[in-house]
Write a protein that holds these residues in place. Sequence first.
Motif, PDB file in Angstrom:
ATOM      1  N   PRO A 179      35.193  43.691  47.437  1.00  0.00           N
ATOM      2  CA  PRO A 179      36.218  44.709  47.265  1.00  0.00           C
ATOM      3  C   PRO A 179      37.524  44.378  47.985  1.00  0.00           C
ATOM      4  O   PRO A 179      38.615  44.679  47.470  1.00  0.00           O
ATOM      5  N   ALA A 180      37.427  43.723  49.141  1.00  0.00           N
ATOM      6  CA  ALA A 180      38.649  43.352  49.860  1.00  0.00           C
ATOM      7  C   ALA A 180      39.478  42.353  49.055  1.00  0.00           C
ATOM      8  O   ALA A 180      40.717  42.391  49.085  1.00  0.00           O
ATOM      9  N   TYR A 181      38.808  41.463  48.322  1.00  0.00           N
ATOM     10  CA  TYR A 181      39.550  40.500  47.502  1.00  0.00           C
ATOM     11  C   TYR A 181      40.323  41.227  46.398  1.00  0.00           C
ATOM     12  O   TYR A 181      41.458  40.860  46.082  1.00  0.00           O
ATOM     13  N   VAL A 182      39.682  42.225  45.815  1.00  0.00           N
ATOM     14  CA  VAL A 182      40.334  42.985  44.742  1.00  0.00           C
ATOM     15  C   VAL A 182      41.524  43.777  45.292  1.00  0.00           C
ATOM     16  O   VAL A 182      42.591  43.823  44.672  1.00  0.00           O
ATOM     17  N   PHE A 183      41.343  44.378  46.468  1.00  0.00           N
ATOM     18  CA  PHE A 183      42.452  45.123  47.065  1.00  0.00           C
ATOM     19  C   PHE A 183      43.625  44.187  47.376  1.00  0.00           C
ATOM     20  O   PHE A 183      44.787  44.552  47.191  1.00  0.00           O
ATOM     21  N   TYR A 184      43.302  42.990  47.837  1.00  0.00           N
ATOM     22  CA  TYR A 184      44.370  42.028  48.126  1.00  0.00           C
ATOM     23  C   TYR A 184      45.048  41.566  46.833  1.00  0.00           C
ATOM     24  O   TYR A 184      46.262  41.343  46.807  1.00  0.00           O
ATOM     25  N   VAL A 186      45.586  43.435  44.303  1.00  0.00           N
ATOM     26  CA  VAL A 186      46.545  44.504  44.015  1.00  0.00           C
ATOM     27  C   VAL A 186      47.802  44.337  44.867  1.00  0.00           C
ATOM     28  O   VAL A 186      48.926  44.489  44.368  1.00  0.00           O
ATOM     29  N   GLU A 187      47.618  44.027  46.144  1.00  0.00           N
ATOM     30  CA  GLU A 187      48.779  43.799  47.008  1.00  0.00           C
ATOM     31  C   GLU A 187      49.651  42.665  46.468  1.00  0.00           C
ATOM     32  O   GLU A 187      50.893  42.778  46.440  1.00  0.00           O
ATOM     33  N   ARG A 208      47.929  49.117  41.063  1.00  0.00           N
ATOM     34  CA  ARG A 208      46.693  49.866  41.353  1.00  0.00           C
ATOM     35  C   ARG A 208      46.021  50.343  40.076  1.00  0.00           C
ATOM     36  O   ARG A 208      44.813  50.154  39.873  1.00  0.00           O
ATOM     37  N   ALA A 212      42.435  49.221  38.482  1.00  0.00           N
ATOM     38  CA  ALA A 212      41.417  50.269  38.340  1.00  0.00           C
ATOM     39  C   ALA A 212      41.024  50.449  36.873  1.00  0.00           C
ATOM     40  O   ALA A 212      39.834  50.568  36.544  1.00  0.00           O
TER      41      ALA A 212
END
Length: 272
Positions: A179-184, A186-187, A208, A212
Motif C-alpha cells: 500500500p505504501a508503494y501505491v500511495f507514493y 499517487v504522490e 487520488r 482509487a
Amino acid sequence: MSQSVFGHIVLVGAGNMGGAMLSGWLKNGIPGSAVTVLDPGPSDAMKTLIAEAGAQHAVTPPAGLVADILFLAVKPQVMDAVLPGLKGLVGPQTTVVSVAAGKTIASMEAHLGPAGMVRAMPNTPAMIGRGITGAFANGAVTETKRDIVDRLLKVSGPVEWVDSEAAINAVTALSGSGPAYVFYLVECMAEAGRKAGLPADLSMRLARETVAGAGELMHQSPDPASKLRQNVTSPGGTTAAALSVLMAEDAMQPLFDAAIEAARKRAEELAQ
C-alpha cells in the motif's frame, strides 16, 4: 460464524490491526462473549466497542484462561517482551496466530512452547475490509484449525496460503508493504501533474481518484491487469506515449524488482 466453531479467542493488542480484526469478527457473527482482549491501554473507541459487544477486556491474562485461538496483533518490537506473559494461555488445543512482521515461528515457540502456529501478513486496507493476507501454518496446525484461522482472517479480505515460512518475507515485501508503494505512486503522479501546469490540490485530487478508481475497476473486473492496461491504451495515443517511458527496459519494472527485493531482504533480517 459461531462460538462453537471458534472456541474462545484471545486477541492480544487492540491497535489498528487488532481493532480491525475484532470489528470484522463481530460483524461476521462471532459473539463478544467468545473474545477476550488483552491490551494495557485501548483507545476510547476500542473500549466502547469491547463493552458494547460484551467482550472481556484485561490488562494481563485472566487466571485459568486457555485460548483456543491466541491472536497476536502487537508490534514486532514489543513481541519478545509480551510473549513470556502469555505462555499460560497456550494449551494442547491452542492455535497461535501472529500478524507481526519478521517474528518467526521458532522465535514464538521459544517463549510459548511448541504449538500450532500461523504467521499471517495482512496489509493496512484490512482496516476497511479490503486487505489481503498471506499466511503460513506449521505442521502442528490441523486442516480443521487452518480452516478456522482462514475464516477469521478473511473478515479483512482474501487469504492466500503459502507453502514455506520463508515465502512470508516475499509476501511482506509485496502486499504487506505494497500500500505504501501505491500511495507514493499517487504522490509522484500528483507532482508530475503539478509540473505539467495543474494546481497542486487539483492534481492531487485527480491522482487520488484515478488510482482509487482504477483499483476498484481491477477489483470488479475478471480481466488481468495487462488486459485492463491494453484496454485503455490506444495505439499512438497519449497513454501509449506515457507507457513507452514507464515500460522502458530501465524504467519501472527494474525499479520495482529492486524495491521488492530490498523489502524482502529487510524482512529476512528482521526475522533473525
